[in-house]
Write an enzyme that holds these catalytic residues in place. Sequence first.
Site, PDB file in Angstrom:
ATOM      1  N   SER A  92       8.649   8.296  -2.107  1.00 20.76           N
ATOM      2  CA  SER A  92       9.672   7.850  -1.164  1.00 20.76           C
ATOM      3  C   SER A  92       8.998   7.324   0.086  1.00 20.76           C
ATOM      4  CB  SER A  92      10.593   9.023  -0.810  1.00 20.76           C
ATOM      5  OG  SER A  92       9.843  10.028  -0.179  1.00 20.76           O
TER       6      SER A  92
HETATM    7  C1  LIG Z   1       6.647  11.099   0.580  1.00 19.24           C
HETATM    8  S1  LIG Z   1       5.609  10.109  -0.381  1.00 19.24           S
HETATM    9  C2  LIG Z   1       4.512   9.417   0.812  1.00 19.24           C
HETATM   10  C3  LIG Z   1       5.117   8.474   1.768  1.00 19.24           C
HETATM   11  C4  LIG Z   1       4.132   7.528   2.348  1.00 19.24           C
HETATM   12  N1  LIG Z   1       3.196   8.125   3.260  1.00 19.24           N
HETATM   13  C5  LIG Z   1       4.826   6.325   2.942  1.00 19.24           C
HETATM   14  O1  LIG Z   1       4.578   5.983   4.098  1.00 19.24           O
HETATM   15  O2  LIG Z   1       5.586   5.693   2.214  1.00 19.24           O
HETATM   16  C6  LIG Z   1       4.541  11.295  -1.161  1.00 19.24           C
HETATM   17  C7  LIG Z   1       3.485  10.647  -1.995  1.00 19.24           C
HETATM   18  O3  LIG Z   1       2.543  11.650  -2.367  1.00 19.24           O
HETATM   19  C8  LIG Z   1       2.006  11.241  -3.596  1.00 19.24           C
HETATM   20  N2  LIG Z   1       1.316  12.357  -4.253  1.00 19.24           N
HETATM   21  C9  LIG Z   1       1.853  13.375  -4.971  1.00 19.24           C
HETATM   22  N3  LIG Z   1       0.881  14.162  -5.451  1.00 19.24           N
HETATM   23  C10 LIG Z   1      -0.300  13.640  -5.017  1.00 19.24           C
HETATM   24  C11 LIG Z   1      -1.647  14.022  -5.193  1.00 19.24           C
HETATM   25  N4  LIG Z   1      -2.006  15.063  -5.939  1.00 19.24           N
HETATM   26  N5  LIG Z   1      -2.597  13.262  -4.614  1.00 19.24           N
HETATM   27  C12 LIG Z   1      -2.260  12.176  -3.862  1.00 19.24           C
HETATM   28  N6  LIG Z   1      -0.982  11.769  -3.679  1.00 19.24           N
HETATM   29  C13 LIG Z   1      -0.013  12.487  -4.243  1.00 19.24           C
HETATM   30  C14 LIG Z   1       3.231  10.756  -4.368  1.00 19.24           C
HETATM   31  O4  LIG Z   1       2.851   9.921  -5.451  1.00 19.24           O
HETATM   32  C15 LIG Z   1       4.008  10.040  -3.278  1.00 19.24           C
HETATM   33  O5  LIG Z   1       3.761   8.679  -3.300  1.00 19.24           O
END
Ligand SMILES: C[S@@+](CC[C@H](N)C(=O)[O-])C[C@H]1O[C@@H](n2cnc3c(N)ncnc32)[C@H](O)[C@@H]1O
Length: 387
Positions: A92
């Site tokens: 998101s």
């Molecule tokens: C809330 S979103 C980040 C929002 C982002 N910073 C933006 O500005 O749009 C959370 C992200 O964390 C990533 N994520 C989940 N598990 C992860 C992991 N083990 N390592 C790196 N990223 C991860 C997800 O794929 C997702 O894209």
Amino acid sequence: MTPPALEWRQSARRLAARLWESDVLHDDGVRAAIEATPRHVFVPRFFVQEPTGAWVASDQRTPGYLDEVYRDRPLVTTLGELSDGQRVTVSSSTTPGLMVRMIEALELDDASRVLEIGTGTGYNAALLTRLLGARQVFSLDVAAELIEAARSRLARLGLTPTLLAADGAAGLPDHAPYDRIIATCSVRRVPWSWADQTRPGGLVLADLKPALHAGSLVALRRQEDRLEGRFLPRWAAFMAMRGAAAPAEIVEVRRGEEGARGTTSLGSDPASELVPWFLVQAELPRIVATGLRGRAPDGRPSWATVAAEDGSWCEVAMQADGTGSRVTRQGGPVRIWDRFERVVCEWENLGRPGWGRFGLTVRPDGSHIVWLDEPASPHRRVLPPTE
Ligand SMILES: C[S@@+](CC[C@H](N)C(=O)[O-])C[C@H]1O[C@@H](n2cnc3c(N)ncnc32)[C@H](O)[C@@H]1O
């Protein structure tokens, strides 16, 4: 169809002005970055869940799309599917006001090198790059397709931070050390690898959540033998980190067992008292599922449920009786609800301290010590390292 530049610029300026007026945004540089960054480029499509549970997509052809994208709210951008066909949020675009609070809490200076864990849409990486320049910004996401999309959106704007597809639990040792690490996905424990990759005196800002809703953002300073710092005053929540460090999949509450019955005067959801729900995690088995179950005559779910890895579980009636009391049921080795109620009581006796009065010390052995006011406080709880 790309909206005319003037239209999005006005929208971005209005968003920055609203954040400024509501006392969220205080830094001129961050304000300029918000005003100059077209959020619609990073969110060409988003999903909204209807009351029926169905997800509906909005994109640039949808009336009102641009207004929605420049509002201060999170937007679900990627959905996945569980084995039972249920759709879940995978990525998101974070609420811009939350991103601003976090960027300001990072206390950046012109020379700061920053690693972001959780690139997602790339919007936050764009803000950081505008503030610091591409050579000082590193961002990774576990999903390679998100990294590719973020890379091309950033490049369209002439922004070229280092982006990589990798599991954020390990950090990004190749480019370490960093002055700041910011995680935009939540972790059950702060990985020590992040401390290893942070310069002495640098900061790690992360959403610590040992269980769903149980925890918040904490800004930890790198000291020689520990990370230490305070929770930010306002509660916030990110989606959980996936990959090696991810929580186990949903488990079923044991339906065969009736459990011990009782009543409670609290709300049906432990998250209705967020601070004690966090504090009690130090004395609970690992919580693996929270949810709703059953159907009352009016069609609403009848029970809020919590289940732990060791088979402990509790359920609380969604509907209270005329006196405001709710039925509880508990089973398994640990009485989850009783412990939660006791911690609520202790916390009330302390005067209901908010997040900003709590702090955290993380040790290289993985232990997390939560303290009230000072690290040496008598009010301390230890979250043991996870396996
Ligand atoms: C809330 S979103 C980040 C929002 C982002 N910073 C933006 O500005 O749009 C959370 C992200 O964390 C990533 N994520 C989940 N598990 C992860 C992991 N083990 N390592 C790196 N990223 C991860 C997800 O794929 C997702 O894209």
